[in-house]
Design a protein around this motif. Sequence first.
Motif, PDB file in Angstrom:
ATOM      1  N   VAL A  64      52.380  39.540  36.054  1.00 61.77           N
ATOM      2  CA  VAL A  64      51.004  39.586  36.538  1.00 61.77           C
ATOM      3  C   VAL A  64      50.720  38.967  37.856  1.00 61.77           C
ATOM      4  N   ASP A  65      49.935  39.654  38.748  1.00 64.14           N
ATOM      5  CA  ASP A  65      49.504  39.484  40.105  1.00 64.14           C
ATOM      6  C   ASP A  65      47.990  39.426  40.136  1.00 64.14           C
ATOM      7  N   ILE A  66      47.374  38.086  40.104  1.00 65.21           N
ATOM      8  CA  ILE A  66      46.042  38.201  40.034  1.00 65.21           C
ATOM      9  C   ILE A  66      45.171  38.653  41.262  1.00 65.21           C
ATOM     10  N   ALA A  75      49.339  44.107  32.727  1.00 62.69           N
ATOM     11  CA  ALA A  75      49.351  42.828  31.761  1.00 62.69           C
ATOM     12  C   ALA A  75      48.336  42.988  30.201  1.00 62.69           C
ATOM     13  N   PHE A  76      47.148  43.186  30.568  1.00 64.52           N
ATOM     14  CA  PHE A  76      46.114  43.353  29.521  1.00 64.52           C
ATOM     15  C   PHE A  76      46.736  44.368  28.463  1.00 64.52           C
ATOM     16  N   ALA A  77      47.056  45.361  28.984  1.00 64.03           N
ATOM     17  CA  ALA A  77      47.627  46.536  27.911  1.00 64.03           C
ATOM     18  C   ALA A  77      48.772  46.085  27.264  1.00 64.03           C
ATOM     19  N   GLU A  78      49.691  45.371  27.853  1.00 63.88           N
ATOM     20  CA  GLU A  78      50.932  44.859  27.020  1.00 63.88           C
ATOM     21  C   GLU A  78      50.658  43.950  26.179  1.00 63.88           C
ATOM     22  N   THR A 123      39.840  32.307  42.586  1.00 58.74           N
ATOM     23  CA  THR A 123      38.397  32.346  42.203  1.00 58.74           C
ATOM     24  C   THR A 123      38.226  33.915  41.762  1.00 58.74           C
ATOM     25  N   THR A 124      38.115  34.805  42.706  1.00 56.88           N
ATOM     26  CA  THR A 124      37.859  36.177  42.431  1.00 56.88           C
ATOM     27  C   THR A 124      39.017  36.741  41.408  1.00 56.88           C
ATOM     28  N   GLY A 125      40.225  36.596  41.541  1.00 60.96           N
ATOM     29  CA  GLY A 125      41.187  37.189  40.741  1.00 60.96           C
ATOM     30  C   GLY A 125      41.165  36.392  39.468  1.00 60.96           C
ATOM     31  N   THR A 126      40.889  35.015  39.544  1.00 62.70           N
ATOM     32  CA  THR A 126      40.897  34.270  38.208  1.00 62.70           C
ATOM     33  C   THR A 126      39.584  34.959  37.343  1.00 62.70           C
ATOM     34  N   LEU A 129      40.475  38.481  36.195  1.00 63.99           N
ATOM     35  CA  LEU A 129      41.735  38.541  34.756  1.00 63.99           C
ATOM     36  C   LEU A 129      40.856  37.985  33.646  1.00 63.99           C
ATOM     37  N   THR A 130      40.136  37.073  33.691  1.00 65.30           N
ATOM     38  CA  THR A 130      39.259  36.406  32.451  1.00 65.30           C
ATOM     39  C   THR A 130      38.497  37.562  32.077  1.00 65.30           C
TER      40      THR A 130
END
Length: 268
Positions: A64-66, A75-78, A123-126, A129-130
């Motif tokens: 996963v690359d955020i 990554a979520f699908a996995e 911040t944005t990528g985090t 992902l959340t």
Amino acid sequence: MSKIVLITGSNTGIGLEIVKALAGASKPYTILMGGRTPQKVQDAISTVQKTLPSTSSTFTPIQVDIESDGSIEQAFAEVRSKYGKLDILVNNAGAQFDQQLAAGKLTTLSARDMWNKTWNVNTTGTHILTSTFAPLLLQSADPRLLFITSGTSTLAGTENPAIPVNKVPPKGWPKTGFSVPAYRSAKAGLNMLMREWYRWLKEDGVKVFAISPGYLATGLGGDPDFSKRMGAQDPSSSSAGPFIRSVIEGQRDADVGKVINKDGIQPW
């Protein structure tokens, strides 16, 4: 059944110390080790297994690359397909580019690019992902959401001259010295992001924290040796991993919704 933990940026630095601390716990965890480079994550898994051969925890590499929405969705699908839920999300992945730009190591980036990239990673990528993984957290009976922040993010703490980044430079221009304004700003933004997630998920029973692990000489700024000269600890000899595990295991639940460190609550 063991709790399922996803840790981003888990193959090095603080992330790897969290993995080691969980792997050394008396109870097993299913540890999903997130990272941009599969081989580096696999190497980290091998290191942990050799260091703790008797661990009852299991390890799964998650690429996963955020900075990439597509990578986050994959990554979520996995994780959804394999596990159907997530008990703990540790948003550890981050980066500090201020020093690298100042040293001329980011020749392809302008100052504006560096600031945007700093916020995008920290911040944005985090947040994205959340947002993506939140539905899996809500499938847990005891969901926890952790954001790894920084001791440099405290606004009140900017008055503390003992912190190297607070040193006042001499008058005149240009200014010189140790300065990481993009990183500090992004991590201060992350603290507010934590508060938003605390508010959004409060009625869902998700315990949300921001964790300040201490000044550690990670590869975050591209020069761990410089950080050590400024007084940073080596992550492997610090208490960061066990401290974060204690939060995961409920020992700091009285401080939910706060920025916490091993000594208490970090001032805003």
